[in-house]
Design a protein around this motif. Structure first.
Motif, PDB file in Angstrom:
ATOM      1  N   SER A 200      54.296  91.261  45.089  1.00 50.35           N
ATOM      2  CA  SER A 200      54.057  92.703  45.138  1.00 50.35           C
ATOM      3  C   SER A 200      52.652  92.924  45.684  1.00 50.35           C
ATOM      4  O   SER A 200      51.943  91.972  46.029  1.00 50.35           O
ATOM      5  N   THR A 201      52.250  94.176  45.722  1.00 49.86           N
ATOM      6  CA  THR A 201      50.891  94.486  46.170  1.00 49.86           C
ATOM      7  C   THR A 201      49.940  94.686  44.988  1.00 49.86           C
ATOM      8  O   THR A 201      48.942  95.383  45.093  1.00 49.86           O
ATOM      9  N   SER A 206      47.602  95.578  50.859  1.00 51.65           N
ATOM     10  CA  SER A 206      48.822  95.850  51.608  1.00 51.65           C
ATOM     11  C   SER A 206      49.483  94.519  51.955  1.00 51.65           C
ATOM     12  O   SER A 206      48.943  93.446  51.675  1.00 51.65           O
ATOM     13  N   ASP A 219      57.256  94.975  49.692  1.00 48.64           N
ATOM     14  CA  ASP A 219      57.136  96.429  49.837  1.00 48.64           C
ATOM     15  C   ASP A 219      58.172  97.184  49.016  1.00 48.64           C
ATOM     16  O   ASP A 219      57.931  98.324  48.598  1.00 48.64           O
ATOM     17  N   THR A 224      55.597  96.775  43.110  1.00 50.46           N
ATOM     18  CA  THR A 224      54.801  97.420  44.158  1.00 50.46           C
ATOM     19  C   THR A 224      54.851  98.937  44.018  1.00 50.46           C
ATOM     20  O   THR A 224      53.815  99.610  44.121  1.00 50.46           O
ATOM     21  N   GLN A 225      56.025  99.482  43.782  1.00 52.83           N
ATOM     22  CA  GLN A 225      56.156 100.934  43.641  1.00 52.83           C
ATOM     23  C   GLN A 225      55.365 101.438  42.445  1.00 52.83           C
ATOM     24  O   GLN A 225      54.694 102.472  42.517  1.00 52.83           O
ATOM     25  N   GLU A 228      51.514 101.099  43.312  1.00 55.00           N
ATOM     26  CA  GLU A 228      51.056 102.106  44.261  1.00 55.00           C
ATOM     27  C   GLU A 228      50.979 103.484  43.614  1.00 55.00           C
ATOM     28  O   GLU A 228      50.062 104.269  43.897  1.00 55.00           O
ATOM     29  N   ARG A 231      47.875 103.449  41.445  1.00 56.08           N
ATOM     30  CA  ARG A 231      46.670 103.597  42.272  1.00 56.08           C
ATOM     31  C   ARG A 231      46.483 105.050  42.695  1.00 56.08           C
ATOM     32  O   ARG A 231      45.356 105.579  42.668  1.00 56.08           O
ATOM     33  N   GLY A 232      47.575 105.692  43.081  1.00 57.06           N
ATOM     34  CA  GLY A 232      47.469 107.090  43.465  1.00 57.06           C
ATOM     35  C   GLY A 232      46.984 107.960  42.324  1.00 57.06           C
ATOM     36  O   GLY A 232      46.180 108.880  42.533  1.00 57.06           O
ATOM     37  N   GLY A 237      45.748 108.888  46.347  1.00 58.53           N
ATOM     38  CA  GLY A 237      46.735 108.353  47.269  1.00 58.53           C
ATOM     39  C   GLY A 237      48.115 108.879  46.949  1.00 58.53           C
ATOM     40  O   GLY A 237      48.302 109.659  46.006  1.00 58.53           O
ATOM     41  N   HIS A 242      56.397 106.953  45.238  1.00 65.02           N
ATOM     42  CA  HIS A 242      56.300 105.652  44.570  1.00 65.02           C
ATOM     43  C   HIS A 242      56.735 105.758  43.103  1.00 65.02           C
ATOM     44  O   HIS A 242      57.425 104.870  42.581  1.00 65.02           O
TER      45      HIS A 242
END
Length: 269
Positions: A200-201, A206, A219, A224-225, A228, A231-232, A237, A242
């Protein structure tokens, strides 16, 4: 003089909804106060997350982003998500421990709701999840991480993480119902959670530069979802897409494993 004995099923039918809620809260509290008698669980909830933050930040931060401070907005949400997945395994571990030690059988003999032991365990572990996330954020603040959004976004991050963790925890509940040793639940955690979190990220900005087929898997990973979206919510972001995809993954997982877990639970209860 004879004493009438009620089967567990008969006892459960006599439990009113309000009583069932009280039973659940009581058992949730029981699971929480047990922490002070189990130093290893306290270690998992507090010390281990701190070690992960410090190791990743100071070992990977400078080579990946040039400095620890620049890497923290990437790694803190990632470690929070990874820690939530591992902490979700504690639901199954604790449940299986109660089963193997006979505590579960003692609960069956009491005039309490049959759902209370399982619901109480899930609620208690949700509180532990919130504690672990708080610890991770505080350690992050101490070494330079800063929330760049607002209080409502932070609350949203907590709610999103806890919702996904509860949905995902049904996997560990199902495993707990099927194995005969708590250690086997832990083995499941290492075999599944480690690849899932690293594919994952969670620890990289990325998937740029990663082979196409592997980047596609990463991705579209539920981790990852979740990362992300976290993080947002914490540093800014995209969030909504996500978050919905992460919750859809969680709902899909629970739709598979919750019925299987409840069926196995009813067979034991």
């Amino acid at each position: 003089m004879t004493t009438a004995t009620l089967a567990p099923q008969d006892l459960s039918k006599r439990v009113a909804p309000g009583t069932a809620v009280r039973n659940t809260v009581t058992l949730a509290w029981r699971n929480l106060v047990q922490i002070k008698h189990n130093p290893m669980e306290l270690l998992d909830l507090s010390i281990q997350p701190i070690m992960f933050v410090l190791l990743f930040a100071y070992v990977f931060g400078p080579p990946m982003k040039g400095s620890v401070e620049a890497y923290l907005p990437i790694v803190i949400p990632g470690i929070i998500a990874q820690n939530a997945l591992f902490a979700g395994m504690s639901t199954g571990f604790g449940l299986n421990t109660d089963i193997t030690k006979g505590v579960f059988d003692r609960f069956r003999s009491l005039p309490i709701a049959r759902s209370a032991p399982l619901a109480g365990r899930i609620i208690a572990d949700t509180v532990k999840q919130a504690w672990s996330m708080t610890i991770l954020l505080l350690v992050g603040f101490a070494i330079g991480f800063r929330v760049e959004t607002n209080v409502l976004a932070v609350v949203g991050a907590f709610l999103l993480l806890l919702a996904f963790a509860v949905l995902f925890s049904w996997t560990s509940v199902f495993i707990a119902m099927k194995v005969n040793e708590p250690e086997k639940v832990q083995i499941f955690g290492f075999v599944v959670i480690f690849p899932l979190s690293f594919l994952s990220t969670a620890f990289i900005p990325s998937t740029k530069g990663i082979p196409g087929w592997l980047a596609y898997i990463m991705d579209n990973s539920p981790v990852t979802q979740l990362v992300e979206a976290m993080r947002g919510l914490l540093v800014g972001g995209p969030v909504l897409e996500h978050a919905w995809i992460a919750l859809a993954w969680g709902a899909g997982i629970s739709l598979v494993f919750a019925p299987l877990s409840l069926r196995a639970f009813k067979q034991r209860a």
